[in-house]
Design a protein around this motif. Structure first.
Motif, short mmCIF file in Angstrom:
data_model
loop_
_atom_site.label_atom_id
_atom_site.label_comp_id
_atom_site.label_asym_id
_atom_site.label_seq_id
_atom_site.Cartn_x
_atom_site.Cartn_y
_atom_site.Cartn_z
N TRP A 86 -0.70 23.68 83.09
CA TRP A 86 -0.13 22.93 83.97
C TRP A 86 -0.34 21.26 83.62
N LEU A 87 -1.70 20.88 83.08
CA LEU A 87 -1.96 19.41 82.05
C LEU A 87 -1.84 19.35 80.73
N HIS A 88 -1.38 20.91 80.81
CA HIS A 88 -1.71 21.17 78.50
C HIS A 88 -3.27 20.48 78.06
N PHE A 89 -3.86 21.34 79.02
CA PHE A 89 -5.32 20.54 78.39
C PHE A 89 -6.25 22.05 78.27
N TYR A 90 -6.55 21.52 76.67
CA TYR A 90 -7.09 23.20 76.03
C TYR A 90 -8.58 22.32 75.05
N ASN A 91 -8.93 23.21 76.00
CA ASN A 91 -10.72 22.36 75.85
C ASN A 91 -11.69 23.82 75.47
#
Length: 472
Positions: free
Chosen positions: A135-140
């Protein structure tokens, strides 16, 4: 061969009260929900791989890879799949370590608290891993690895606790068939996870994680308020007293108290309180119990094969036969169907024979042939499903028996009749050792699955480079 008296008299079901039924169902579905969340991850690997790579949005091969890599994790689907396999390995190693710890904790704290905490906390981690990050488009990569390590530790609280609770309620008589049927909870969880994932996958893989996490969290709340850890909590005699009454000739270490336990429930409560105050056995003492190490090592080899199917079967069907991901998810259910039938039937046979090892040995020998047969399955869904069910019967059945009925037998041997606080520790040792084997297997599976893809991708890149050099 004598037919066990409990089956001759048909008294197996008559021994159980509605409390037994409630405990059976609550522990069954609690672990089913834990397995459903694991299965969801394996069922959406193709979607995750696409989302983590430029190919999800990049429709032009001329655009620089760096532009897309700045917003996504990997430049190719092959590298994304390799990372997904690494996550499987990380999860299983942390899960294995957690099982050794959770077994010890479960024997020293309230099993209901430990199980409920593990379910609710794991649900939150799954939600953050699969839903919130998307949802936050946070890829780590680091975040994903850390979350999956924590998830493995939290999920490890499940199996030792549910097996210990079941061992507190169900005695050795008929344990093979009861635990054989109950151990289908993992397979039912796989089926549930596959159905939930395939039903919402069209909206995005994050909703598959959202649904399973929400259901698992609700299940943890129900466990906290509804699960009875042992019969003593409501004034019923423990299974040691019942087994001593029915099988006195086989249990000489305890004698003379059966009639008092049956006639005076209040007295049995006082006596059981004294028993529960006995110090739990140590990890080393549990390892030294007869059969624990042998079955643990056998389970490590068996779980290596079983979890290879668990983590990679939908991916294999989708990539090897070109079937749609949702279709592959649904077809993989047949492996679990075979495991359910195998665990129940083989458990019943082991009760009739009053021996479990011969049943396991024969099933594992036949599993070799079923694996060879499935490896040569044609591109036909019906034949593939049939071979898959047969393979699940001979692999999933023994796996369910060792992890449930045999673990309960090992944790309630006559050598530790003075301490009931050993079952979770023994179960954690058996399942933990098995998970180490499964983790090693995932490393091998990742190499086997991904190496050809990487070689193919490298050849493709080299051809593109040569084409550009010639055209330039």
């Amino acid at each position: 061969m004598a037919w066990p008296s409990i089956f001759q008299r048909g008294t197996l079901l008559s021994q159980f009260s509605h409390h037994h039924v409630v405990v059976f169902l609550l522990t069954f579905f609690s672990y089913s929900l834990l397995h459903a969340s694991r299965k969801t991850f394996s069922n959406v690997k193709v979607s995750i791989s696409k989302q983590w790579t430029p190919s999800a949005f990049n429709t032009s091969i001329e655009l620089p890879v760096e532009i897309w890599s700045s917003n996504h994790l990997f430049p190719s689907a092959e590298e994304a799949t390799l990372f997904l396999g690494t996550l499987d390995t990380i999860f299983l190693f942390s899960y294995a370590v957690g099982l050794f710890i959770s077994g010890i904790i479960g024997d020293r704290l309230n099993l209901r608290w430990v199980l409920s905490f593990g379910m609710c906390s794991s649900a939150l981690v799954v939600f953050v891993f699969g839903t919130l990050t998307e949802w936050l488009h946070f890829y780590n990569k680091g975040l994903y690895c850390s979350l999956w390590i924590v998830n493995g530790l939290l999920q490890s609280t499940g199996w030792p606790c549910v097996v210990a609770v079941m061992g507190n309620w169900f005695g050795k008589a008929g344990r093979g068939v009861v635990f054989g049927l109950w151990s289908a909870c993992a397979s039912v969880g796989n089926i549930l996870g596959a159905c939930l994932a395939s039903s919402v996958l069209q909206y995005g893989y994050e909703y598959a994680f959202l649904v399973t996490a929400a259901v698992q969290f609700a299940g943890g709340i129900i466990i906290f308020f509804g699960l009875l850890v042992s019969p003593e909590e409501i004034g019923l005699p423990g299974i040691e007293a019942e087994e001593n009454f029915e099988e006195d000739s086989h249990r000489p270490l305890i004698s003379g108290a059966e009639n008092e336990d049956e006639a005076e429930p209040n007295y049995s409560i006082q006596e059981d309180k004294t028993i529960t105050q006995v110090k739990a056995i140590s990890f080393y003492q549990a390892c030294c119990l007869p059969g624990v190490i042998a079955y643990s090592l056998a389970y490590a080899c068996l779980k290596l094969v079983n979890y290879s199917f668990f983590f990679w079967l939908p991916f294999y069907l989708s990539n090897n036969f070109g079937w749609k991901e949702a279709e592959a998810d649904k077809l993989s259910i047949w492996y679990d169907v075979g495991g359910i039938i195998g665990g129940t039937l083989q458990g019943f046979i082991s009760d009739v024979l009053q021996k479990r090892a011969p049943v396991l040995a024969l099933s594992l020998l036949l599993a070799i042939g079923s694996l060879v047969g499935y490896s040569r399955s044609p591109n036909d869904k019906s034949i593939n499903a049939l071979l898959m069910a047969v393979t699940g019967f001979f692999i999933g059945g023994p796996s369910n028996m060792i992890s449930s009925a045999i673990s309960a037998d090992l944790g309630r041997q006559e050598l530790i009749q003075g301490s009931s606080e050993a079952l979770a520790t023994v179960t954690g040792i058996v399942d933990g050792t098995g998970s180490i084997g499964a983790a090693v297997g995932q490393t091998s599976c990742t190499i086997v699955f991904i190496s050809p893809l990487i070689v193919r991708e490298m050849c493709y890149l080299m051809q593109r480079r040569q084409t550009r050099m010639l055209s330039g």
